[in-house]
Motif scaffolding. Structure first.
Motif, PDB file in Angstrom:
ATOM      1  N   ASP A 128     -10.845  -4.891 -12.698  1.00 26.07           N
ATOM      2  CA  ASP A 128     -12.109  -4.887 -13.260  1.00 26.07           C
ATOM      3  C   ASP A 128     -13.071  -4.977 -12.250  1.00 26.07           C
ATOM      4  OD1 ASP A 128     -14.392  -5.300 -14.534  1.00 26.07           O
ATOM      5  OD2 ASP A 128     -14.234  -7.592 -14.777  1.00 26.07           O
ATOM      6  N   ARG A 129     -13.930  -3.739 -11.648  1.00 24.82           N
ATOM      7  CA  ARG A 129     -14.838  -3.697 -10.783  1.00 24.82           C
ATOM      8  C   ARG A 129     -16.118  -4.189 -11.074  1.00 24.82           C
ATOM      9  NH1 ARG A 129     -12.723   0.028  -7.193  1.00 24.82           N
ATOM     10  NH2 ARG A 129     -10.745   1.314  -7.840  1.00 24.82           N
ATOM     11  N   THR A 130     -16.309  -5.430 -10.495  1.00 22.71           N
ATOM     12  CA  THR A 130     -17.482  -5.965 -10.960  1.00 22.71           C
ATOM     13  C   THR A 130     -18.050  -6.536  -9.471  1.00 22.71           C
ATOM     14  OG1 THR A 130     -16.222  -8.186 -11.014  1.00 22.71           O
ATOM     15  CG2 THR A 130     -16.675  -6.911 -13.102  1.00 22.71           C
ATOM     16  N   GLN A 131     -17.756  -5.934  -8.431  1.00 22.33           N
ATOM     17  CA  GLN A 131     -18.334  -6.402  -7.306  1.00 22.33           C
ATOM     18  C   GLN A 131     -19.970  -6.250  -7.233  1.00 22.33           C
ATOM     19  OE1 GLN A 131     -16.099  -4.983  -4.085  1.00 22.33           O
ATOM     20  NE2 GLN A 131     -17.341  -5.634  -2.371  1.00 22.33           N
ATOM     21  N   THR A 132     -20.775  -7.080  -6.703  1.00 24.92           N
ATOM     22  CA  THR A 132     -22.048  -6.852  -6.730  1.00 24.92           C
ATOM     23  C   THR A 132     -22.807  -7.064  -5.465  1.00 24.92           C
ATOM     24  OG1 THR A 132     -22.250  -9.266  -7.504  1.00 24.92           O
ATOM     25  CG2 THR A 132     -22.156  -7.666  -9.162  1.00 24.92           C
ATOM     26  N   SER A 133     -21.971  -7.556  -4.419  1.00 26.32           N
ATOM     27  CA  SER A 133     -22.522  -7.791  -3.008  1.00 26.32           C
ATOM     28  C   SER A 133     -21.380  -7.416  -2.276  1.00 26.32           C
ATOM     29  CB  SER A 133     -22.867  -9.162  -2.921  1.00 26.32           C
ATOM     30  OG  SER A 133     -21.780  -9.972  -2.874  1.00 26.32           O
ATOM     31  N   VAL A 134     -21.747  -7.047  -0.991  1.00 24.26           N
ATOM     32  CA  VAL A 134     -21.052  -6.562   0.140  1.00 24.26           C
ATOM     33  C   VAL A 134     -21.569  -6.871   1.515  1.00 24.26           C
ATOM     34  CG1 VAL A 134     -21.515  -4.302   0.144  1.00 24.26           C
ATOM     35  CG2 VAL A 134     -19.349  -4.843   0.889  1.00 24.26           C
ATOM     36  N   GLN A 135     -21.037  -7.277   2.434  1.00 23.46           N
ATOM     37  CA  GLN A 135     -21.190  -7.298   3.957  1.00 23.46           C
ATOM     38  C   GLN A 135     -20.942  -6.135   4.587  1.00 23.46           C
ATOM     39  OE1 GLN A 135     -23.267  -9.882   5.063  1.00 23.46           O
ATOM     40  NE2 GLN A 135     -23.518  -9.232   6.991  1.00 23.46           N
ATOM     41  N   LEU A 136     -21.826  -5.404   5.450  1.00 18.99           N
ATOM     42  CA  LEU A 136     -21.400  -4.415   6.350  1.00 18.99           C
ATOM     43  C   LEU A 136     -21.333  -5.016   7.674  1.00 18.99           C
ATOM     44  CD1 LEU A 136     -22.835  -1.354   4.385  1.00 18.99           C
ATOM     45  CD2 LEU A 136     -20.824  -2.467   3.861  1.00 18.99           C
ATOM     46  N   GLY A 137     -20.351  -5.140   8.305  1.00 27.27           N
ATOM     47  CA  GLY A 137     -20.450  -5.539   9.657  1.00 27.27           C
ATOM     48  C   GLY A 137     -21.139  -7.024   9.980  1.00 27.27           C
ATOM     49  N   ASP A 138     -21.813  -7.125  10.640  1.00 31.88           N
ATOM     50  CA  ASP A 138     -22.945  -8.309  11.098  1.00 31.88           C
ATOM     51  C   ASP A 138     -24.237  -7.542  10.748  1.00 31.88           C
ATOM     52  OD1 ASP A 138     -20.964  -9.802  12.169  1.00 31.88           O
ATOM     53  OD2 ASP A 138     -21.346  -9.050  14.154  1.00 31.88           O
ATOM     54  N   ASP A 139     -24.591  -6.549  10.196  1.00 30.39           N
ATOM     55  CA  ASP A 139     -25.872  -5.964  10.159  1.00 30.39           C
ATOM     56  C   ASP A 139     -26.399  -5.886   8.694  1.00 30.39           C
ATOM     57  OD1 ASP A 139     -25.687  -5.607  12.877  1.00 30.39           O
ATOM     58  OD2 ASP A 139     -25.270  -3.365  12.829  1.00 30.39           O
ATOM     59  N   VAL A 140     -25.602  -5.558   7.777  1.00 26.80           N
ATOM     60  CA  VAL A 140     -26.263  -5.339   6.439  1.00 26.80           C
ATOM     61  C   VAL A 140     -25.472  -5.963   5.495  1.00 26.80           C
ATOM     62  CG1 VAL A 140     -26.549  -3.282   4.779  1.00 26.80           C
ATOM     63  CG2 VAL A 140     -26.495  -2.792   7.299  1.00 26.80           C
ATOM     64  N   ARG A 141     -26.412  -6.626   4.675  1.00 28.73           N
ATOM     65  CA  ARG A 141     -25.908  -7.462   3.454  1.00 28.73           C
ATOM     66  C   ARG A 141     -26.693  -6.717   2.130  1.00 28.73           C
ATOM     67  NH1 ARG A 141     -22.232 -10.624   1.698  1.00 28.73           N
ATOM     68  NH2 ARG A 141     -22.939 -12.035  -0.193  1.00 28.73           N
ATOM     69  N   ILE A 142     -25.652  -6.260   1.140  1.00 27.47           N
ATOM     70  CA  ILE A 142     -26.149  -5.569   0.083  1.00 27.47           C
ATOM     71  C   ILE A 142     -26.072  -6.614  -1.115  1.00 27.47           C
ATOM     72  CG2 ILE A 142     -25.898  -3.694  -1.600  1.00 27.47           C
ATOM     73  CD1 ILE A 142     -24.721  -2.388   1.307  1.00 27.47           C
ATOM     74  N   ASP A 143     -26.949  -6.920  -1.859  1.00 30.24           N
ATOM     75  CA  ASP A 143     -26.909  -7.733  -3.085  1.00 30.24           C
ATOM     76  C   ASP A 143     -27.190  -6.853  -4.367  1.00 30.24           C
ATOM     77  OD1 ASP A 143     -27.099  -9.463  -5.335  1.00 30.24           O
ATOM     78  OD2 ASP A 143     -27.977 -11.247  -3.753  1.00 30.24           O
ATOM     79  N   LEU A 144     -26.494  -6.472  -5.154  1.00 27.85           N
ATOM     80  CA  LEU A 144     -27.138  -5.575  -6.089  1.00 27.85           C
ATOM     81  C   LEU A 144     -27.600  -6.318  -7.456  1.00 27.85           C
ATOM     82  CD1 LEU A 144     -23.841  -3.063  -6.661  1.00 27.85           C
ATOM     83  CD2 LEU A 144     -25.636  -3.008  -5.148  1.00 27.85           C
ATOM     84  N   THR A 145     -27.234  -7.838  -7.500  1.00 26.99           N
ATOM     85  CA  THR A 145     -27.621  -8.379  -8.721  1.00 26.99           C
ATOM     86  C   THR A 145     -29.116  -8.668  -8.270  1.00 26.99           C
ATOM     87  OG1 THR A 145     -25.586  -9.762  -8.941  1.00 26.99           O
ATOM     88  CG2 THR A 145     -27.479 -10.701  -9.683  1.00 26.99           C
ATOM     89  N   ASN A 146     -29.841  -8.836  -7.112  1.00 26.06           N
ATOM     90  CA  ASN A 146     -31.207  -9.386  -6.941  1.00 26.06           C
ATOM     91  C   ASN A 146     -31.734  -7.682  -6.196  1.00 26.06           C
ATOM     92  OD1 ASN A 146     -31.118 -12.134  -7.235  1.00 26.06           O
ATOM     93  ND2 ASN A 146     -29.904 -12.472  -5.338  1.00 26.06           N
ATOM     94  N   ARG A 147     -30.832  -6.895  -6.285  1.00 27.77           N
ATOM     95  CA  ARG A 147     -31.524  -5.557  -5.849  1.00 27.77           C
ATOM     96  C   ARG A 147     -32.277  -5.637  -4.473  1.00 27.77           C
ATOM     97  NH1 ARG A 147     -31.707  -1.738  -9.496  1.00 27.77           N
ATOM     98  NH2 ARG A 147     -33.148  -0.610  -8.311  1.00 27.77           N
ATOM     99  N   SER A 148     -31.432  -6.317  -3.511  1.00 20.27           N
ATOM    100  CA  SER A 148     -31.939  -6.444  -2.212  1.00 20.27           C
ATOM    101  C   SER A 148     -31.104  -5.846  -1.116  1.00 20.27           C
ATOM    102  CB  SER A 148     -32.328  -8.011  -1.724  1.00 20.27           C
ATOM    103  OG  SER A 148     -31.134  -8.699  -1.732  1.00 20.27           O
ATOM    104  N   VAL A 149     -31.405  -5.403  -0.050  1.00 19.45           N
ATOM    105  CA  VAL A 149     -30.690  -4.937   0.901  1.00 19.45           C
ATOM    106  C   VAL A 149     -31.530  -5.528   2.322  1.00 19.45           C
ATOM    107  CG1 VAL A 149     -30.000  -2.899   2.427  1.00 19.45           C
ATOM    108  CG2 VAL A 149     -30.012  -2.767  -0.222  1.00 19.45           C
ATOM    109  N   LEU A 150     -30.555  -6.233   3.219  1.00 22.15           N
ATOM    110  CA  LEU A 150     -31.039  -6.757   4.454  1.00 22.15           C
ATOM    111  C   LEU A 150     -30.337  -6.080   5.673  1.00 22.15           C
ATOM    112  CD1 LEU A 150     -30.912 -10.512   3.514  1.00 22.15           C
ATOM    113  CD2 LEU A 150     -32.784  -8.813   3.443  1.00 22.15           C
ATOM    114  N   VAL A 151     -31.078  -5.555   6.413  1.00 15.41           N
ATOM    115  CA  VAL A 151     -30.795  -4.960   7.643  1.00 15.41           C
ATOM    116  C   VAL A 151     -30.993  -5.898   8.820  1.00 15.41           C
ATOM    117  CG1 VAL A 151     -30.656  -2.839   9.023  1.00 15.41           C
ATOM    118  CG2 VAL A 151     -30.554  -2.686   6.607  1.00 15.41           C
TER     119      VAL A 151
END
Length: 231
Positions: A128-151
């Motif tokens: 069940d592919r329900t992933q809604t957030s992911v961390q890319l290294g130390d730089d990028v945080r993606i949160d689909l639930t809150n529709r936010s991308v932090l770099v």
């Protein structure tokens, strides 16, 4: 009580390859079920509900793509193709038909286990592919639930199309998503031939998320096939 180890179904007619995989899986604590034909693989997938399927394409009774199609009628369990057919057309076809990843023979045990770990992590061992957030290294945080991308701690604005494309990659993080599947998810089935759309928007995403857009570490191109988000 700890969770039971993942169980892998291998559908492969070559006994030597099954032995190689069995040794690799046992060394990492995985269980294994074996099938040497497409019919047997379809039956075992339904009866035993493994955590992941390793699937050869050149089976004696049917092409492995038939196994993928039959499993996808009722399950999203990860399917990793292991095949000697290494050309781009075969890879694209297998991925478009529902496989999650493609590994060309010959391959080493380390690469096989890395691909298995990624597929199991993405599926949550349930398919069940329900992933809604992911961390890319130390730089990028993606949160689909809150529709936010932090770099690097600062919020980055994405256009609706950029966000939709990024969301599609996050939901399949670690695995290849074909051009056709991305175009269908983001723009709709009427745009599956418009590969230039992807090139334009991937370039824009890389400039917003990558430290070196020309040498991306996270938004990777799988030449002739599609794109992969490396978490």
């Amino acid at each position: 009580m700890s969770d039971p180890p993942p169980v892998i179904l291998i559908v492969e007619d070559e006994a030597q390859m099954r032995t190689f995989v069995r040794i690799a899986l046992a060394a990492h604590g995985y269980g294994m079920i074996e099938a040497s034909t497409a019919a047997q693989g379809i039956r075992l997938a339904f009866d035993r509900r493994p955590d992941l399927v390793l699937l050869d394409l050149g089976l004696p009774d049917a092409d492995g793509s038939e196994v993928t199609r039959r499993i996808r009628q009722w399950s999203r369990m990860p399917i990793l193709i292991i095949s000697a057919r290494g050309n781009e057309a075969n890879k694209v076809k297998a991925l478009d038909e529902g496989a999650d990843d493609y590994l060309t023979k010959p391959f080493g045990a380390a690469e096989l286990m890395a691909r298995i770990r990624v597929a199991l992590r993405n599926s949550g061992r349930t398919g069940d592919r329900t992933q809604t957030s992911v961390q890319l290294g130390d730089d990028v945080r993606i949160d689909l639930t809150n529709r936010s991308v932090l770099v690097r701690g600062k919020e980055v604005h994405l256009t609706p199309i950029e966000f939709k494309l990024l969301a599609a990659l996050v939901q399949h993080a670690g695995t290849v998503v074909t051009h056709r599947n991305l175009l269908t998810e983001v723009w709709g089935p009427g745009h599956v031939q418009q590969a230039q759309y992807l090139r334009v928007y991937m370039t824009q995403l890389r400039h917003k998320l990558e430290r070196q857009p020309a040498r991306p570490k996270h938004l990777l191109t799988e030449t002739g096939i599609g794109y992969r988000l490396r978490p």
